[in-house]
Design an enzyme around this catalytic site. Structure first.
Site, PDB file in Angstrom:
ATOM      1  N   GLY A  65       0.845  -1.191   0.000  1.00  0.00           N
ATOM      2  CA  GLY A  65       0.000   0.000   0.000  1.00  0.00           C
ATOM      3  C   GLY A  65       0.875   1.234   0.000  1.00  0.00           C
ATOM      4  O   GLY A  65       2.047   1.167   0.364  1.00  0.00           O
ATOM      5  N   THR A  66       0.310   2.361  -0.369  1.00  0.00           N
ATOM      6  CA  THR A  66       1.172   3.529  -0.547  1.00  0.00           C
ATOM      7  C   THR A  66       0.795   4.724   0.309  1.00  0.00           C
ATOM      8  O   THR A  66       1.019   4.687   1.504  1.00  0.00           O
ATOM      9  CB  THR A  66       1.251   3.901  -2.033  1.00  0.00           C
ATOM     10  OG1 THR A  66      -0.071   3.883  -2.595  1.00  0.00           O
ATOM     11  CG2 THR A  66       2.079   2.900  -2.799  1.00  0.00           C
TER      12      THR A  66
END
EC number: 3.4.25.1
Length: 304
Positions: A65-66
């Site tokens: 995830g970012t």
């Protein structure tokens, strides 16, 4: 939380009358019953997000995830996140949920190894609820920070192997005498260290450097919840513009960032319609369709 293998958990006998008493073969050991994660660590470690398997090695095949952003505004705090997860140079998912309401007055955003980070958020929500049920009172905000820091520290072995998962915590401190200044943002490092943000904004994830630069320039515009939400959307847009692992608004698929607003009234998810409207405004305001760009033709009859 998802339980992959449901089984009855054995609690140790804490009776003072016998130091050798057992429950289902489990010896009596000191244990903080108010901590759900501590109970799992002792009684069912296979249910924790990471069990410290030394044979695992980092790989791009694991989804990541970012970008998560959080901003304080007078009377509360907003947290927002993009929707993209990546596997190396590939897009693993376009609609990941990265911002979670963990109790009535806190929300957690996740970045890093997706599987571990998501379980962090879910386990943390259970941890807070478990404590409140056993003790009869909710944790203070400082207590919530310490609980999450302990969970992050417990993942240090995985982090050293490359499976890093870092949360961002936002909340409303009910013990603050000034409700207008009660919004809180706390960031963590892989060793469980935490920092209470005083500047009013923070970001984690691969696009955080671009998001923080955007918020630094726009934060003076924040005067209420609406303006804070708009700046959060703009920051995520800027992050997606420069970081390939951060997903921007997807008008074709109708995928937009998710966000949570936390005030004295509690935590609430922002509707997708509201975020979609802000995202379209940001895109429209930054469109070059009606401006003279580098490829625009000069009007006829003018000297070049």
């Amino acid at each position: 939380m998802t339980w992959p293998h449901f089984e009855q958990l054995a609690f140790p006998d804490l009776s003072r009358h016998s130091s050798h008493s057992t429950t289902r073969g489990v010896p009596s050991v000191p244990m903080d019953l108010s901590s759900f994660s501590d109970m799992l660590r002792r009684q069912a470690p296979h249910l924790l997000p990471f069990r410290g398997d030394a044979s695992l090695t980092p790989t791009d095949a694991v989804p990541h995830g970012t970008t998560i952003v959080a901003l304080k505004f007078p009377g509360g705090v907003v947290m927002a996140g993009d929707r993209r997860a990546t596997q190396g140079n590939m897009i693993a998912s376009r609609d990941v949920q990265k911002v979670y309401i963990t109790d009535d007055y806190t929300a957690t955003g996740i970045a890093g190894t997706a599987a571990i980070a998501v379980e962090f958020a879910r386990l943390y929500a259970v941890e807070l609820e478990h404590y409140e049920k056993l003790e009869g009172v909710a944790l203070t905000f400082a207590g919530k920070v310490n609980r999450l820091a302990t969970m992050v520290r417990g993942n240090l072995g995985a982090a050293l192997q490359g499976f890093v998962a870092l949360p961002l915590l936002a909340g409303f401190d009910l013990d603050d005498p000034d409700p207008q200044a009660a919004g809180r943002i706390v960031s963590f490092d892989a060793a469980g260290g935490h920092n209470l943000e005083e500047e009013g904004f923070q970001s984690v994830g691969s696009g955080s450097i671009f998001a923080k630069s955007s918020m630094k320039k726009l934060y003076h515009q924040v005067t209420d919840a609406d303006s804070a939400l708009r700046v959060a959307v703009e920051a995520l847009y800027d992050a997606a513009d420069d970081d390939s692992a951060t997903g921007g608004p997807d008008l074709v698929r109708g995928i937009f960032p998710t966000a949570v607003l936390i005030t004295a009234d509690g935590a609430e998810e922002v509707t997708q319609e509201r975020i979609a409207g802000l995202a379209r405004e940001v895109i429209q305001n930054r469109s070059r369709a009606d401006t003279f760009g580098p490829d625009a033709h000069a009007p006829r009859g003018t000297d070049s």
